[in-house]
Scaffold this active site. Sequence first.
Site, mmCIF file in Angstrom:
data_model
loop_
_atom_site.group_PDB
_atom_site.id
_atom_site.type_symbol
_atom_site.label_atom_id
_atom_site.label_comp_id
_atom_site.label_asym_id
_atom_site.label_seq_id
_atom_site.Cartn_x
_atom_site.Cartn_y
_atom_site.Cartn_z
ATOM 1 N N GLN A 13 -34.196 -31.336 -33.837
ATOM 2 C CA GLN A 13 -32.383 -31.056 -33.454
ATOM 3 C C GLN A 13 -31.849 -30.137 -33.509
ATOM 4 O O GLN A 13 -32.014 -28.765 -32.816
ATOM 5 C CB GLN A 13 -33.267 -30.456 -35.742
ATOM 6 C CG GLN A 13 -31.853 -31.750 -36.274
ATOM 7 C CD GLN A 13 -30.981 -32.970 -36.142
ATOM 8 O OE1 GLN A 13 -32.017 -33.897 -35.708
ATOM 9 N NE2 GLN A 13 -29.751 -32.811 -36.440
ATOM 10 N N LYS A 38 -33.703 -38.797 -41.465
ATOM 11 C CA LYS A 38 -34.438 -39.331 -40.484
ATOM 12 C C LYS A 38 -35.611 -39.468 -40.650
ATOM 13 O O LYS A 38 -36.772 -40.726 -40.710
ATOM 14 C CB LYS A 38 -34.595 -38.713 -39.070
ATOM 15 C CG LYS A 38 -32.757 -38.636 -38.112
ATOM 16 C CD LYS A 38 -33.613 -37.961 -37.177
ATOM 17 C CE LYS A 38 -31.947 -37.381 -37.116
ATOM 18 N NZ LYS A 38 -31.763 -36.073 -35.901
ATOM 19 N N ASP A 77 -34.786 -38.925 -28.315
ATOM 20 C CA ASP A 77 -33.498 -38.629 -28.525
ATOM 21 C C ASP A 77 -33.074 -39.287 -26.942
ATOM 22 O O ASP A 77 -31.762 -39.100 -26.545
ATOM 23 C CB ASP A 77 -33.019 -37.258 -28.233
ATOM 24 C CG ASP A 77 -32.862 -36.560 -29.408
ATOM 25 O OD1 ASP A 77 -32.225 -37.405 -30.306
ATOM 26 O OD2 ASP A 77 -33.147 -35.367 -29.868
HETATM 27 N N1 GUN Z 1 -27.763 -32.785 -32.858
HETATM 28 C C1 GUN Z 1 -26.474 -33.724 -33.487
HETATM 29 N N2 GUN Z 1 -26.951 -34.673 -33.075
HETATM 30 C C2 GUN Z 1 -28.383 -34.735 -32.728
HETATM 31 C C3 GUN Z 1 -29.330 -36.105 -32.435
HETATM 32 O O1 GUN Z 1 -28.498 -36.854 -31.408
HETATM 33 N N3 GUN Z 1 -30.688 -36.173 -31.490
HETATM 34 C C4 GUN Z 1 -30.577 -34.443 -31.647
HETATM 35 N N4 GUN Z 1 -31.998 -33.647 -31.946
HETATM 36 N N5 GUN Z 1 -30.220 -33.466 -33.220
HETATM 37 C C5 GUN Z 1 -28.506 -33.939 -32.354
#
Ligand code: GUN
Length: 296
Positions: free
Chosen positions: A97, A53, A120
């Site tokens: 996350q 990211k 998100d």
């Molecule tokens: N863990 C697995 N997929 C995601 C996601 O799309 N966003 C976040 N923040 N954590 C995740």
Amino acid sequence: MAEIIDGKKIAAELREEIRKEVAALKEKTHIAPGLAVVLVGEDPASQVYVRMKGKGCEEAGIASFQHILDPMTTENELLALIDTLNNTKDVNGILVQLPLPRHINEERVLNAIDPGKDVDGFHPVNVGKMVVGDENCFYPCTPYGCQILISRYVKDLKGKHLVIVGRSNIVGKPLANMMVQKNDRANCVVTVCHTAAPDIGYFTKQGDILVVAAGRQNVVTADMVKPGAVVIDVGVNRIPHPDDPSKTKLVGDVDFEGVSKVASAITPVPGGVGPMTITMLLQNTLKAFKIQNSLM
Ligand code: GUN
């Protein structure tokens, strides 16, 4: 043989468009979009995602603020950081996350993020807007990426039967809600099947479009797929490498080799949905920046 849906290529094209738009906005406003990514603990898969990211932001010209916190961080400490980020002008998007360590309540943390910075799309305000079809919201990145891939490979989505395997809050449930909306990117008839279905194949065989997000290898095999279907595999499973057990290999939830003989198009793992997820995160961060600075 099915056409391989090249998520990497489509993601690269979209990221180039995002990069250009970010550059033009920076020129105009002299400020850059910013994304804060918060990771609590040392989960190796999460560390990889967070790094990717950061790299994606950098390439797009988006400022990346990474907060890597000790596994013993308390819920109150995390909530205090979120409060600070909510009130930091340079931070347009906030992403925590998942999964969080067990001693932290995920719901309380996600609810603490300012919905206007919730890139998100997990905050109940954004989830609610998505469900009622209010486009002034953030769509969760993985289903949003799936939607873009589907719309590229299925010309007229109206009335197509989309079958989703998996009912997670991150993929299955939001995708069903997005794809049932009455607009050109959706308008599908949607079925969601999950572990309580006695025979998942009964449903998957009816799908013109099949999205599999079950979190388990080989959940869908060739006999469970309608000939000519478009198949999107969201699964990411790390298994011992068949040729060298000292190594690992990434596979999806779909038996790729078998299903690619039946489907008309299919995403590979890796290189399908994965690159799209981070692209949509960049897209959401750009949207947040534009809204917060009255640029749209
Ligand atoms: N863990 C697995 N997929 C995601 C996601 O799309 N966003 C976040 N923040 N954590 C995740």
